[in-house]
Scaffold this motif. Structure first.
Motif, PDB file in Angstrom:
ATOM      1  N   ALA A  24       0.834  -1.201   0.000  1.00  0.00           N
ATOM      2  CA  ALA A  24       0.000   0.000   0.000  1.00  0.00           C
ATOM      3  C   ALA A  24       0.867   1.248   0.000  1.00  0.00           C
ATOM      4  CB  ALA A  24      -0.929  -0.013   1.213  1.00  0.00           C
ATOM      5  N   LEU A  25       1.943   1.216   0.776  1.00  0.00           N
ATOM      6  CA  LEU A  25       2.787   2.411   0.868  1.00  0.00           C
ATOM      7  C   LEU A  25       3.472   2.706  -0.461  1.00  0.00           C
ATOM      8  CD1 LEU A  25       4.388   2.070   4.410  1.00  0.00           C
ATOM      9  CD2 LEU A  25       2.605   3.622   3.653  1.00  0.00           C
ATOM     10  N   TRP A  26       3.898   1.654  -1.171  1.00  0.00           N
ATOM     11  CA  TRP A  26       4.533   1.872  -2.480  1.00  0.00           C
ATOM     12  C   TRP A  26       3.497   2.047  -3.583  1.00  0.00           C
ATOM     13  CZ3 TRP A  26       9.280   3.355  -3.252  1.00  0.00           C
ATOM     14  CH2 TRP A  26      10.239   3.076  -2.278  1.00  0.00           C
ATOM     15  N   GLN A  27       2.257   1.788  -3.268  1.00  0.00           N
ATOM     16  CA  GLN A  27       1.176   1.766  -4.251  1.00  0.00           C
ATOM     17  C   GLN A  27       1.529   0.867  -5.425  1.00  0.00           C
ATOM     18  OE1 GLN A  27      -0.373   5.624  -5.146  1.00  0.00           O
ATOM     19  NE2 GLN A  27      -0.025   6.358  -3.089  1.00  0.00           N
TER      20      GLN A  27
ATOM     21  N   LEU B  53     -14.461   9.704  12.331  1.00  0.00           N
ATOM     22  CA  LEU B  53     -15.424   9.732  11.220  1.00  0.00           C
ATOM     23  C   LEU B  53     -15.049  10.835  10.234  1.00  0.00           C
ATOM     24  CD1 LEU B  53     -18.075   8.725  10.006  1.00  0.00           C
ATOM     25  CD2 LEU B  53     -19.245  10.443  11.359  1.00  0.00           C
ATOM     26  N   GLY B  54     -14.627  11.989  10.766  1.00  0.00           N
ATOM     27  CA  GLY B  54     -14.227  13.095   9.900  1.00  0.00           C
ATOM     28  C   GLY B  54     -13.099  12.697   8.972  1.00  0.00           C
ATOM     29  N   LEU B  55     -12.082  12.042   9.540  1.00  0.00           N
ATOM     30  CA  LEU B  55     -10.952  11.613   8.720  1.00  0.00           C
ATOM     31  C   LEU B  55     -11.392  10.605   7.678  1.00  0.00           C
ATOM     32  CD1 LEU B  55      -7.806  11.831   8.487  1.00  0.00           C
ATOM     33  CD2 LEU B  55      -7.746   9.670   9.695  1.00  0.00           C
ATOM     34  N   PHE B  56     -12.295   9.688   8.089  1.00  0.00           N
ATOM     35  CA  PHE B  56     -12.789   8.691   7.145  1.00  0.00           C
ATOM     36  C   PHE B  56     -13.454   9.375   5.948  1.00  0.00           C
ATOM     37  CE2 PHE B  56     -16.483   6.223   5.708  1.00  0.00           C
ATOM     38  CZ  PHE B  56     -15.834   5.117   5.202  1.00  0.00           C
ATOM     39  N   ALA B  61     -13.235  11.123   0.348  1.00  0.00           N
ATOM     40  CA  ALA B  61     -13.351  12.155  -0.681  1.00  0.00           C
ATOM     41  C   ALA B  61     -12.079  12.230  -1.520  1.00  0.00           C
ATOM     42  CB  ALA B  61     -13.636  13.504  -0.030  1.00  0.00           C
ATOM     43  N   ILE B  62     -10.905  12.127  -0.862  1.00  0.00           N
ATOM     44  CA  ILE B  62      -9.645  12.126  -1.610  1.00  0.00           C
ATOM     45  C   ILE B  62      -9.617  10.959  -2.584  1.00  0.00           C
ATOM     46  CG2 ILE B  62      -7.146  11.811  -1.415  1.00  0.00           C
ATOM     47  CD1 ILE B  62      -7.278  13.199   1.263  1.00  0.00           C
ATOM     48  N   VAL B  74      -3.582   2.840   0.478  1.00  0.00           N
ATOM     49  CA  VAL B  74      -2.853   3.769   1.357  1.00  0.00           C
ATOM     50  C   VAL B  74      -3.836   4.461   2.301  1.00  0.00           C
ATOM     51  CG1 VAL B  74      -1.175   5.603   1.451  1.00  0.00           C
ATOM     52  CG2 VAL B  74      -1.425   4.285  -0.619  1.00  0.00           C
ATOM     53  N   LEU B  75      -4.954   4.927   1.718  1.00  0.00           N
ATOM     54  CA  LEU B  75      -5.938   5.625   2.534  1.00  0.00           C
ATOM     55  C   LEU B  75      -6.497   4.703   3.607  1.00  0.00           C
ATOM     56  CD1 LEU B  75      -7.828   7.531  -0.301  1.00  0.00           C
ATOM     57  CD2 LEU B  75      -5.984   8.346   1.155  1.00  0.00           C
TER      58      LEU B  75
END
Lengths: 181, 140
Positions: A24-27, B53-56, B61-62, B74-75
């Motif tokens: 995940a970090l390297w995508q 929840l806000g961060l989620f 959205a990102i 990553v998210l």
């Protein structure tokens, strides 16, 4: 202190998680990158040795998915509630510290229950008694004994949900009998 | 550009706009709670939880806006680490706050921990006085 050898099977979930984080970090989830990640994961797990987490060896995805959805829903509902309390009640909010005895004595289960409880706004783990596996929660906006009782019931139902997902067979049996009774 | 794609774009844009606003609102709620709640323990509720929840919502959205599948892991990892660390920090601060009595007892409707803590403190006192007595005995 002697190191207790742990089997690869017991260590596998940790290694898989580390490899997934690496990817995940390297995508980049290409085989080469994952292989290198796996190499690093084994290395890290060997060098930075931690006491093994005792998994029960079962994981029921059929219970896990609805539990996760219900959890998200509850986080959303309770966040709005905290927002309301902060805006309207503010300094006059009445709280309680509640003791909740849990059924399970597994470290993992007590930790998981504590985490879920803490993440649902409105309750916070103040103290853990490991010997009796009792959680002491600080709960927002609890002013009557009935509300204390309903909070306790809710925490125990969350624990029951977690036991259905990944508890040991004995705990699962106890839950079934409790539900039948 | 075909019209269908722009409809999808519109929906994604709208959803992520809603997520961003609600997510920011959750962080605002945390700030308001921090200011308005009376003692440390109830402030910890406001400080640690609504922003999960806000961060989620912000991360979702990102993810929607970047339109590439590779950012989702990553998210997700970022959010999972938030889920793992927030309760621990809340617990550590709450525990220290309770022990150092940074709380308003008159605002608690019930406290089932106080008796336990006092009993533990009592037995610790007994133990230490016993130790002192036996130490004194040996020294004589």
């Amino acid at each position: 202190m002697s190191r207790r050898r742990i089997s690869l099977r017991q260590e596998l979930p940790l290694l898989v998680w580390l490899v997934l984080v690496w990817g995940a970090l390297w995508q980049d989830f290409s085989p080469g990158n994952l292989l290198f990640g796996a190499l690093l994961a084994v290395l890290v797990a060997r060098i930075f040795y931690l006491p093994p987490v005792e998994l029960s060896g079962r994981f029921n995805i059929l219970y896990a998915v609805p539990f996760a959805l219900r959890f998200l829903g509850r986080v959303a509902a309770a966040s709005v509630e905290v927002m309301y309390l902060a805006a309207v009640r503010g300094p006059r909010v009445i709280n309680a510290v509640v003791a909740v005895p849990l059924r399970s004595h597994q470290d993992l289960m007590v930790t998981a229950t504590g985490h879920v409880i803490s993440l649902i706004p409105g309750s916070l783990v103040v103290e853990v008694d490991r010997s009796t596996s009792t959680l002491y929660l600080h709960a927002l906006n609890v002013s009557s004994p009935e509300e204390v009782e309903s909070l306790r019931k809710e925490v125990r139902s969350i624990e029951a949900g977690l036991i259905r997902i990944m508890g040991t067979r004995e705990e699962l049996e106890a839950i079934r009998q409790e539900a039948a009774a | 550009m075909n019209p269908e794609a722009s409809v999808v774009d519109n929906v994604i844009d709208t959803v992520s706009a809603v997520f961003l606003v609600v997510g920011a609102l959750m962080s605002l709620a945390a700030a308001v709670g921090l200011l308005r709640f009376p003692d440390l323990l109830s402030r910890m509720h406001a400080a640690t939880k609504p922003q999960v929840l806000g961060l989620f919502l912000l991360l979702a959205a990102i993810g929607l806006q970047l339109r590439s599948w590779w950012v989702w892991p990553v998210l997700l990892v970022a959010w999972i680490f938030q889920l793992l660390t927030v309760p621990i920090s809340a617990h550590m601060v709450g525990r220290a706050g309770y022990r150092t009595k940074h709380l308003h007892r008159e605002l608690l409707s019930s406290d089932e921990l106080e008796a336990v803590v006092q009993k533990a403190a009592q037995s610790a006192r007994d133990e230490s006085s016993r130790d002192e007595a036996s130490d004194g005995g040996r020294r004589d």
